[in-house]
Design a protein around this motif. Sequence first.
Motif, mmCIF file in Angstrom:
data_model
loop_
_atom_site.group_PDB
_atom_site.id
_atom_site.type_symbol
_atom_site.label_atom_id
_atom_site.label_comp_id
_atom_site.label_asym_id
_atom_site.label_seq_id
_atom_site.Cartn_x
_atom_site.Cartn_y
_atom_site.Cartn_z
ATOM 1 N N HIS A 117 0.819 -1.049 -0.095
ATOM 2 C CA HIS A 117 -0.328 -0.192 -0.181
ATOM 3 C C HIS A 117 0.906 1.516 -0.359
ATOM 4 O O HIS A 117 2.378 1.477 0.206
ATOM 5 C CB HIS A 117 -0.667 0.142 1.343
ATOM 6 C CG HIS A 117 -1.903 -0.795 0.929
ATOM 7 N ND1 HIS A 117 -2.711 -0.437 0.607
ATOM 8 C CD2 HIS A 117 -2.029 -2.584 1.973
ATOM 9 C CE1 HIS A 117 -3.762 -2.591 0.948
ATOM 10 N NE2 HIS A 117 -3.418 -3.068 1.615
ATOM 11 N N SER A 118 0.641 2.614 -0.668
ATOM 12 C CA SER A 118 0.692 3.161 -0.726
ATOM 13 C C SER A 118 1.071 4.407 0.792
ATOM 14 O O SER A 118 2.310 4.731 1.335
ATOM 15 C CB SER A 118 0.618 4.653 -1.836
ATOM 16 O OG SER A 118 0.618 4.077 -3.031
ATOM 17 N N ILE A 119 -0.178 4.243 1.518
ATOM 18 C CA ILE A 119 0.151 4.704 2.516
ATOM 19 C C ILE A 119 -0.879 3.768 3.439
ATOM 20 O O ILE A 119 -1.430 3.216 3.538
ATOM 21 C CB ILE A 119 -1.234 6.041 2.804
ATOM 22 C CG1 ILE A 119 0.079 7.433 1.203
ATOM 23 C CG2 ILE A 119 -1.585 7.471 3.698
ATOM 24 C CD1 ILE A 119 -1.785 8.315 1.193
ATOM 25 N N THR A 120 0.102 3.773 4.561
ATOM 26 C CA THR A 120 -0.860 2.643 5.583
ATOM 27 C C THR A 120 -1.102 3.274 6.683
ATOM 28 O O THR A 120 0.330 4.171 7.313
ATOM 29 C CB THR A 120 -0.067 1.295 5.361
ATOM 30 O OG1 THR A 120 0.483 0.934 4.974
ATOM 31 C CG2 THR A 120 -0.711 0.460 6.954
ATOM 32 N N VAL A 121 -2.439 3.688 6.868
ATOM 33 C CA VAL A 121 -2.252 4.305 9.145
ATOM 34 C C VAL A 121 -2.190 3.117 10.004
ATOM 35 O O VAL A 121 -2.441 2.013 9.835
ATOM 36 C CB VAL A 121 -3.753 4.375 9.237
ATOM 37 C CG1 VAL A 121 -4.451 4.919 9.895
ATOM 38 C CG2 VAL A 121 -4.354 5.672 7.647
ATOM 39 N N LEU A 212 9.728 13.238 11.390
ATOM 40 C CA LEU A 212 9.607 12.203 10.519
ATOM 41 C C LEU A 212 10.760 10.596 10.303
ATOM 42 O O LEU A 212 12.010 11.620 10.784
ATOM 43 C CB LEU A 212 10.353 13.369 9.991
ATOM 44 C CG LEU A 212 10.326 12.309 7.721
ATOM 45 C CD1 LEU A 212 9.241 12.210 7.162
ATOM 46 C CD2 LEU A 212 10.893 14.142 7.219
ATOM 47 N N ILE A 213 10.813 10.028 9.566
ATOM 48 C CA ILE A 213 11.817 9.706 9.285
ATOM 49 C C ILE A 213 11.492 8.455 8.540
ATOM 50 O O ILE A 213 11.007 8.309 7.840
ATOM 51 C CB ILE A 213 11.808 7.965 10.741
ATOM 52 C CG1 ILE A 213 11.964 8.669 12.384
ATOM 53 C CG2 ILE A 213 12.379 6.366 11.031
ATOM 54 C CD1 ILE A 213 11.173 8.058 13.315
ATOM 55 N N ILE A 222 5.772 9.292 9.373
ATOM 56 C CA ILE A 222 5.067 10.289 10.236
ATOM 57 C C ILE A 222 3.607 10.652 10.594
ATOM 58 O O ILE A 222 2.541 9.778 10.621
ATOM 59 C CB ILE A 222 4.821 11.619 8.887
ATOM 60 C CG1 ILE A 222 3.663 11.611 7.970
ATOM 61 C CG2 ILE A 222 5.973 12.047 7.823
ATOM 62 C CD1 ILE A 222 2.631 12.073 6.690
ATOM 63 N N PRO A 223 3.487 11.034 11.922
ATOM 64 C CA PRO A 223 2.346 11.055 12.723
ATOM 65 C C PRO A 223 1.492 12.314 12.466
ATOM 66 O O PRO A 223 1.372 12.980 11.476
ATOM 67 C CB PRO A 223 3.541 11.910 14.092
ATOM 68 C CG PRO A 223 4.528 13.493 13.694
ATOM 69 C CD PRO A 223 5.027 12.140 12.224
ATOM 70 N N LEU A 232 1.495 7.451 10.072
ATOM 71 C CA LEU A 232 1.163 6.797 8.284
ATOM 72 C C LEU A 232 2.561 6.159 7.397
ATOM 73 O O LEU A 232 3.649 7.167 8.379
ATOM 74 C CB LEU A 232 0.905 8.302 7.534
ATOM 75 C CG LEU A 232 -0.655 8.784 7.810
ATOM 76 C CD1 LEU A 232 -1.196 10.182 6.716
ATOM 77 C CD2 LEU A 232 -1.702 8.510 7.615
ATOM 78 N N GLU A 233 2.469 5.382 7.349
ATOM 79 C CA GLU A 233 3.333 4.622 6.259
ATOM 80 C C GLU A 233 3.150 5.099 5.681
ATOM 81 O O GLU A 233 2.434 4.815 4.590
ATOM 82 C CB GLU A 233 3.504 3.106 6.954
ATOM 83 C CG GLU A 233 4.453 2.866 5.996
ATOM 84 C CD GLU A 233 4.857 1.333 6.448
ATOM 85 O OE1 GLU A 233 5.032 -0.286 5.633
ATOM 86 O OE2 GLU A 233 4.378 0.696 7.478
ATOM 87 N N LEU A 234 4.214 5.865 5.010
ATOM 88 C CA LEU A 234 4.641 5.634 2.927
ATOM 89 C C LEU A 234 5.179 5.720 2.689
ATOM 90 O O LEU A 234 6.171 5.290 3.173
ATOM 91 C CB LEU A 234 4.893 7.312 3.575
ATOM 92 C CG LEU A 234 3.441 8.732 3.877
ATOM 93 C CD1 LEU A 234 4.419 9.821 4.154
ATOM 94 C CD2 LEU A 234 2.392 8.694 3.867
ATOM 95 N N ARG A 235 5.015 4.663 1.405
ATOM 96 C CA ARG A 235 5.854 3.994 0.512
ATOM 97 C C ARG A 235 5.408 4.633 -0.970
ATOM 98 O O ARG A 235 6.226 4.385 -1.581
ATOM 99 C CB ARG A 235 5.398 2.604 0.398
ATOM 100 C CG ARG A 235 5.877 2.009 1.662
ATOM 101 C CD ARG A 235 5.652 0.531 1.709
ATOM 102 N NE ARG A 235 5.962 -0.385 3.402
ATOM 103 C CZ ARG A 235 7.572 -0.559 3.343
ATOM 104 N NH1 ARG A 235 8.489 -0.075 2.602
ATOM 105 N NH2 ARG A 235 7.999 -0.905 4.716
ATOM 106 N N HIS A 236 5.244 5.903 -1.247
ATOM 107 C CA HIS A 236 4.853 5.891 -2.529
ATOM 108 C C HIS A 236 6.298 6.194 -3.046
ATOM 109 O O HIS A 236 6.557 7.819 -2.418
ATOM 110 C CB HIS A 236 3.396 7.332 -2.927
ATOM 111 C CG HIS A 236 2.780 7.168 -4.041
ATOM 112 N ND1 HIS A 236 3.961 8.095 -5.041
ATOM 113 C CD2 HIS A 236 1.879 7.152 -4.739
ATOM 114 C CE1 HIS A 236 3.103 8.676 -5.931
ATOM 115 N NE2 HIS A 236 1.913 7.749 -6.454
#
Length: 334
Positions: A117-121, A212-213, A222-223, A232-236
Amino acid sequence: MTLGGGDLAINEIKRTHPHGLTDLCEEGSRLYGNALRTGRIARADVETAPCLMEYALLHPDPDDPNWLRPVPPAIALAQRLNPIEQEISQRRRESIELADAFEPFMHISAQPTATTHSITVLEGLDRINAALDLATSQCQSEMLTVQPSRRRLEHTLAKALERDRPLIERGCRIRTLYQHPARYSPETLAYVAQFADGKVEYRTIDELAERLIICDETVAFIPTRDDGEIALELRHPGLVRYLIKVFEFMWARAVPLSAGAPYETASDGITEVQHSIAKLLVEGHVDEAIARRLGMNVRTCRAHIAKLAHALGSGSRAQLGYLIAQSGILDRDH
């Protein structure tokens, strides 16, 4: 009975017996069972269960209009199943036709199917920490972190130490941004000292927006709430690249932790931190907001404001804003 009357009768049935054949009402089940056992049932007896006639489970007795005969269950079932089976067959034909229509295009899609997923909560500290642990364990090149200067609890630093140490041992590079007050935090300095011999760089800056990590230019965290309970876990790739550019912009403006302290007085008598405070004062921020943005407590912030006022010869808060604007200190390069 007219057709209109028939419609009214059906509507009445639907109002008094709002159920389907698969959940026949208790009264209807009882009367249908009695009719099957006796071979017929009086028409007057089924007035309390009009659904029996609606679903064609009873039909008029050809020998006596006052009686009704039951339709055998096997026949009733077949009558009900037939349209359902026809509909199923039709749907199957349509699904085959759809598959045939799209089949020629399945192998020419230019974009590979996304495996993640590009964005995971991530909700809850346990899930957030688990995702961070996984990302850092897979990190092979570099980790970028932004840590605003809020007081970090001892167990939080211990968790970070446990997570970061394997990165250093694998030869990964770590770059971390703190706010200037972190230079005077014993907990933070003790944490930094643990990695003095590794490929680790620390810098400080006046303002940081949020934590940010980023790991290996592939995933960022990012929180989304101040309490840190949702992230949010961002993979896009586009989002991650953008956040890396933001980090590099701040990194270029930051001061190495090993360099001179930003509280040292410059040639114009104004320290780096006081310069940042002056900029925020001119923008109209109150003391509490300035302290929060610069990662310091309100008392320290007001002490810097007092020193700034003394350096500029200001006798009041209103005059201070005017003198800041007239002094040109906001025009100097940093």
